[in-house]
Design an enzyme around this catalytic site. Structure first.
Site, PDB file in Angstrom:
ATOM      1  N   VAL A 195     -33.794 140.734 -90.822  1.00 19.16           N
ATOM      2  CA  VAL A 195     -34.874 140.872 -90.747  1.00 19.16           C
ATOM      3  C   VAL A 195     -35.516 142.524 -90.955  1.00 19.16           C
ATOM      4  CG1 VAL A 195     -35.183 141.221 -88.061  1.00 19.16           C
ATOM      5  CG2 VAL A 195     -36.889 140.419 -89.371  1.00 19.16           C
ATOM      6  N   GLN A 254     -41.267 132.712 -83.225  1.00 17.40           N
ATOM      7  CA  GLN A 254     -38.914 133.188 -82.567  1.00 17.40           C
ATOM      8  C   GLN A 254     -39.081 134.884 -82.419  1.00 17.40           C
ATOM      9  OE1 GLN A 254     -40.391 132.642 -85.799  1.00 17.40           O
ATOM     10  NE2 GLN A 254     -39.016 132.925 -87.125  1.00 17.40           N
ATOM     11  N   ASN A 291     -28.412 141.484 -81.744  1.00 12.66           N
ATOM     12  CA  ASN A 291     -28.831 141.997 -83.461  1.00 12.66           C
ATOM     13  C   ASN A 291     -28.740 143.628 -83.101  1.00 12.66           C
ATOM     14  OD1 ASN A 291     -30.373 139.137 -83.563  1.00 12.66           O
ATOM     15  ND2 ASN A 291     -31.346 140.040 -85.316  1.00 12.66           N
ATOM     16  N   TYR A 308     -19.994 130.617 -89.375  1.00 14.24           N
ATOM     17  CA  TYR A 308     -19.802 132.205 -88.758  1.00 14.24           C
ATOM     18  C   TYR A 308     -19.790 131.512 -87.294  1.00 14.24           C
ATOM     19  CZ  TYR A 308     -21.571 136.446 -87.096  1.00 14.24           C
ATOM     20  OH  TYR A 308     -21.346 137.996 -86.530  1.00 14.24           O
TER      21      TYR A 308
END
Length: 322
Positions: A186, A208, A173, A144
């Site tokens: 997530v 993180q 994101n 990717y």
């Protein structure tokens, strides 16, 4: 009115972009092989007189007549892009070649949906567009990461060699309605686990960070970039600079869903970035764009979407007789 091709048009982002373009009075040709895209995402659009869906894999050439191209086709979550990593790379590289060739033939503008993953596990924080990244070229995420990096290379080579009109955006994101419940991202993972009162799984120690952009904001940024002057090629970061730890995200979702879920920890996957936050100075300056939806508001809308999907599934369960 423009006739606009969206590859990956039945996907999470593509379906939202399709609706925006239709609302703005354009014709939309949605091409998708439905590997990660879903018909239900575009079901409300199928009866629209200006919407057309074709099932097509962009690793094969596509011969159509359009005025603009948004190239969004690609699996975007680790579960999906690692399922068939060779095909993932082909989608990014051969897909870019095929779409660039189409844009060159038609002498039209084309936008590439790139990704923050081109920065890899960054040594610079936050990440500006000038940062070249820290990517493992042979790791399990490379299909990717490197596929998208190669696609950017192709776009800029077509720009320099053929004077093609290009736009390259790096997407951070993004979350919202039309995400798949099982896509491994997530936000969807945490929400589904919370709604089922299951343990919420955090990989690593939860320190993180990620920056989460609500889908409506992302689509506005994408549209703004496509409609800038031809001198603006990008790459331009499009994302929300708000930064949250995984632990903060999990705790917020538990609160918003009134869940009984507990948090459990598992080892961090290979090459998983420790930090992720966009520098959007360029987007603010060039596009006059910045996100408006705060995380809690966006999560509430996304939770409502998943709750409605679960309610539909319950209604589909056959009743037991006797």
């Amino acid at each position: 009115m423009k006739r606009i091709l969206i590859t990956g048009g039945a996907g999470f982002l593509g379906s939202h972009l399709s609706k925006k373009l239709l609302d703005n009075g354009h014709e939309v040709l949605c091409a998708d092989n439905l590997f990660t895209g879903r018909r239900q995402n575009i079901a409300p659009l199928l009866d629209h007189p200006n919407f057309e869906f074709i099932r097509h894999d962009i690793t094969n050439p596509l011969y159509v007549e359009v005025d603009e191209i948004y190239n969004l086709a690609s699996p975007a979550s680790p579960i999906h892009y690692q399922f068939d990593p060779v095909q993932t790379t082909k989608t990014s590289v051969l897909g870019a070649i095929n779409m660039l060739g189409l844009a060159k033939r038609l002498k039209i503008k084309i936008l590439q949906a790139s990704t923050s993953e081109v920065y890899g596990d960054p040594a610079v924080h936050p990440q500006p567009e000038s940062y070249w990244g820290n990517v493992n070229p042979i790791g399990p995420r490379a299909c990717y990461d490197e596929g998208k990096r190669c696609a950017e290379t192709l776009f800029f080579d077509y720009y320099r060699q053929h004077n093609l009109k290009i736009k390259v955006m790096r997407i951070f994101n993004t979350y919202g309605p039309h995400m798949q419940a099982n896509d491994g991202r997530v936000v969807s993972n945490f929400i589904m686990q919370a709604l089922h009162n299951e343990s919420i799984t955090i990989y690593g120690d939860g320190s993180q960070t990620r920056s989460f952009c609500y889908v409506d904001d992302l689509i506005e940024g994408m549209y703004a970039l496509m409609n800038t002057g031809d001198h603006v090629t990008g790459p331009i970061n499009i994302g929300n600079p708000g930064e949250f730890t995984m632990l903060e995200l999990a705790e917020t979702i538990i609160e918003l869903t009134n869940s009984k879920s507990k948090i459990t920890f598992k080892p961090l996957p290979i090459d998983d970035p420790k930090l992720r936050r966009p520098d959007i100075s360029k987007a603010r300056e060039v596009l006059n764009w910045e996100p408006k939806v705060q995380l809690r508001e966006g999560l509430e809308k996304t939770i409502d979407y998943f709750q409605s999907q679960l309610a539909k599934e319950v209604k589909l369960v056959p009743l037991k007789v006797g």
